[in-house]
Enzyme design. Structure first.
Site, short mmCIF file in Angstrom:
data_model
loop_
_atom_site.label_atom_id
_atom_site.label_comp_id
_atom_site.label_asym_id
_atom_site.label_seq_id
_atom_site.Cartn_x
_atom_site.Cartn_y
_atom_site.Cartn_z
N GLY A 1 0.82 -1.31 -0.05
CA GLY A 1 0.03 0.14 -0.05
C GLY A 1 0.93 1.24 -0.05
O GLY A 1 2.23 1.10 0.27
N ASN A 2 0.16 2.19 -0.36
CA ASN A 2 0.89 3.83 -0.27
C ASN A 2 -0.12 4.93 -0.35
O ASN A 2 -1.20 4.73 -0.29
CB ASN A 2 1.85 3.93 -1.49
CG ASN A 2 1.41 3.03 -2.70
OD1 ASN A 2 0.27 3.34 -3.19
ND2 ASN A 2 1.93 1.72 -3.01
N TYR B 1 -26.02 2.24 1.12
CA TYR B 1 -26.27 3.61 0.44
C TYR B 1 -24.93 4.31 0.67
O TYR B 1 -24.86 5.29 -0.26
CB TYR B 1 -27.16 4.48 1.27
CG TYR B 1 -26.96 4.77 2.79
CD1 TYR B 1 -26.16 5.94 3.10
CD2 TYR B 1 -27.69 4.08 3.68
CE1 TYR B 1 -25.97 6.03 4.23
CE2 TYR B 1 -27.45 4.36 4.90
CZ TYR B 1 -26.71 5.35 5.24
OH TYR B 1 -26.44 5.79 6.55
N GLY C 1 9.36 0.38 -0.17
CA GLY C 1 9.88 -0.56 0.94
C GLY C 1 10.46 -0.05 2.17
O GLY C 1 11.18 -0.98 2.64
N HIS D 1 -4.08 -2.88 0.46
CA HIS D 1 -4.30 -4.36 0.14
C HIS D 1 -5.27 -4.74 1.16
O HIS D 1 -5.15 -6.06 1.44
CB HIS D 1 -3.07 -4.85 0.09
CG HIS D 1 -2.05 -4.35 -1.01
ND1 HIS D 1 -0.62 -5.06 -0.94
CD2 HIS D 1 -2.25 -3.67 -2.05
CE1 HIS D 1 -0.27 -4.58 -2.08
NE2 HIS D 1 -0.97 -3.60 -2.47
N TYR E 1 -24.59 16.22 4.63
CA TYR E 1 -24.39 15.52 5.97
C TYR E 1 -22.88 16.10 6.37
O TYR E 1 -22.14 15.75 5.62
CB TYR E 1 -24.31 14.18 5.65
CG TYR E 1 -23.97 13.28 6.90
CD1 TYR E 1 -24.81 13.02 7.95
CD2 TYR E 1 -22.87 12.75 6.98
CE1 TYR E 1 -24.59 12.35 9.02
CE2 TYR E 1 -22.48 12.30 8.17
CZ TYR E 1 -23.23 12.05 9.17
OH TYR E 1 -22.90 10.97 10.17
N SER F 1 6.60 2.30 -5.75
CA SER F 1 6.54 1.88 -7.10
C SER F 1 5.02 1.99 -7.72
O SER F 1 5.09 1.92 -9.00
CB SER F 1 6.81 0.33 -6.99
OG SER F 1 5.70 -0.41 -6.36
N GLU F 2 4.35 2.47 -6.98
CA GLU F 2 2.84 2.70 -7.40
C GLU F 2 2.71 4.34 -7.87
O GLU F 2 1.48 4.79 -8.04
CB GLU F 2 1.70 2.44 -6.35
CG GLU F 2 1.77 0.89 -6.25
CD GLU F 2 1.09 0.11 -7.43
OE1 GLU F 2 1.10 0.56 -8.54
OE2 GLU F 2 0.79 -1.31 -7.16
N HIS G 1 -5.63 -7.02 -6.39
CA HIS G 1 -4.59 -6.23 -5.88
C HIS G 1 -5.12 -5.44 -4.57
O HIS G 1 -4.56 -5.46 -3.62
CB HIS G 1 -4.27 -5.26 -7.12
CG HIS G 1 -3.23 -4.39 -6.83
ND1 HIS G 1 -2.32 -3.91 -7.65
CD2 HIS G 1 -2.57 -3.84 -5.73
CE1 HIS G 1 -1.47 -3.25 -7.17
NE2 HIS G 1 -1.46 -3.22 -6.00
N HIS H 1 -3.97 4.15 -1.29
CA HIS H 1 -4.00 2.81 -1.98
C HIS H 1 -3.84 1.86 -0.87
O HIS H 1 -2.69 1.79 -0.28
CB HIS H 1 -2.87 2.72 -3.04
CG HIS H 1 -2.58 1.30 -3.44
ND1 HIS H 1 -3.69 0.44 -3.77
CD2 HIS H 1 -1.50 0.72 -3.57
CE1 HIS H 1 -2.97 -0.69 -4.40
NE2 HIS H 1 -1.77 -0.60 -4.09
#
Length: 237
Positions: A52-53, A137, A68, A118, A233, A97-98, A178, A116
């Site tokens: 994740g990132n 909803y 990493g 996982h 809201y 890397s993403e 992913h 992002h």
């Protein structure tokens, strides 16, 4: 279909010249918030290890988690910043890397932050359907039923293109086999959308596991009605 021009989206204002000291303060504060959000993804079980990132935009800079490096090891001296073309302009650590996914969102939307993960339930759903069925909803808060982007190798432009297509008129999508991508005006909003998406995926998986019953789903009219009400809201970013 969402596009990914090679420069910032036309509606993104060009940043005015800023006092260097003020800019440095803004970057430092944004980096601290980014690291806190990244650590929260681990604490809440949305990622494991260094997967994740997270990124946040500060003017024409994109601050992003490095590749990493465990989030617990990041300090205020580890700032990683790139421009909208992906050129590193601050820090010595390599960006995630993403990075292509993050930059694609910023080039194509007015997003201020991208998360992002996982997340387990969301990743499981990404292997089963092409779109998360509208079981709640809160899908309206994400722009409608959440699409699943076709699989592509992580870190590639192909994956970023698939993600942009799935994000058309949405603030969240699933990535096949992913994980998740969400964006928002702020880090808090992007993170909250990630948490809501994971929760909805868990609800659908739980309901659909019943051996003799099928989950009831909301209609487009139901979601439109919810969307209108959600706009008023709580405080808005």
């Amino acid at each position: 279909m969402a596009k990914d021009p090679e420069a910032a989206a036309p509606h993104a204002p060009v940043a005015e010249a800023q006092d260097p000291a003020a800019e440095a303060q803004d970057v430092a504060e944004a980096w601290d918030a980014l690291v806190a959000t990244a650590r929260r993804t681990v604490a809440d079980g949305l990622v494991v290890g260094t997967s994740g990132n997270v990124s946040v935009r500060v003017g024409d800079l994109v601050l992003v988690t490095p590749s990493g490096v465990p989030y617990t090891r990041l300090t205020g001296d580890d700032v990683v910043a790139v421009d909208l073309q992906g050129r590193r302009v601050r820090g010595s650590l390599p960006p995630t890397s993403e990075l292509p996914m993050h930059l694609a969102v910023y080039r194509s939307t007015a997003a201020g932050a991208v998360v992002h993960t996982h997340a387990v339930h969301a990743t499981a759903v990404s292997t089963l359907v092409d779109e998360l069925p509208p079981v709640h909803y809160m899908a309206a808060e994400l722009g409608g039923p959440v699409r699943v982007a076709p699989y592509a190798l992580y870190g590639t432009r192909e994956l970023a293109d698939h993600m942009l297509e799935a994000l058309t008129d949405r603030t969240a999508c699933l990535l096949r086999n992913h994980g998740t991508v969400t964006h928002g005006a702020t880090l808090d909003q992007a993170y909250d959308r990630t948490a809501q998406l994971e929760w909805m995926c868990r609800v659908w998986l739980t309901a659909s596991s019943h051996p003799t019953r099928t989950p009831s789903l909301l209609t487009p009219a139901d979601l439109a009605e919810a969307s209108a009400k959600l706009r008023s809201y709580g405080p808005r970013p």
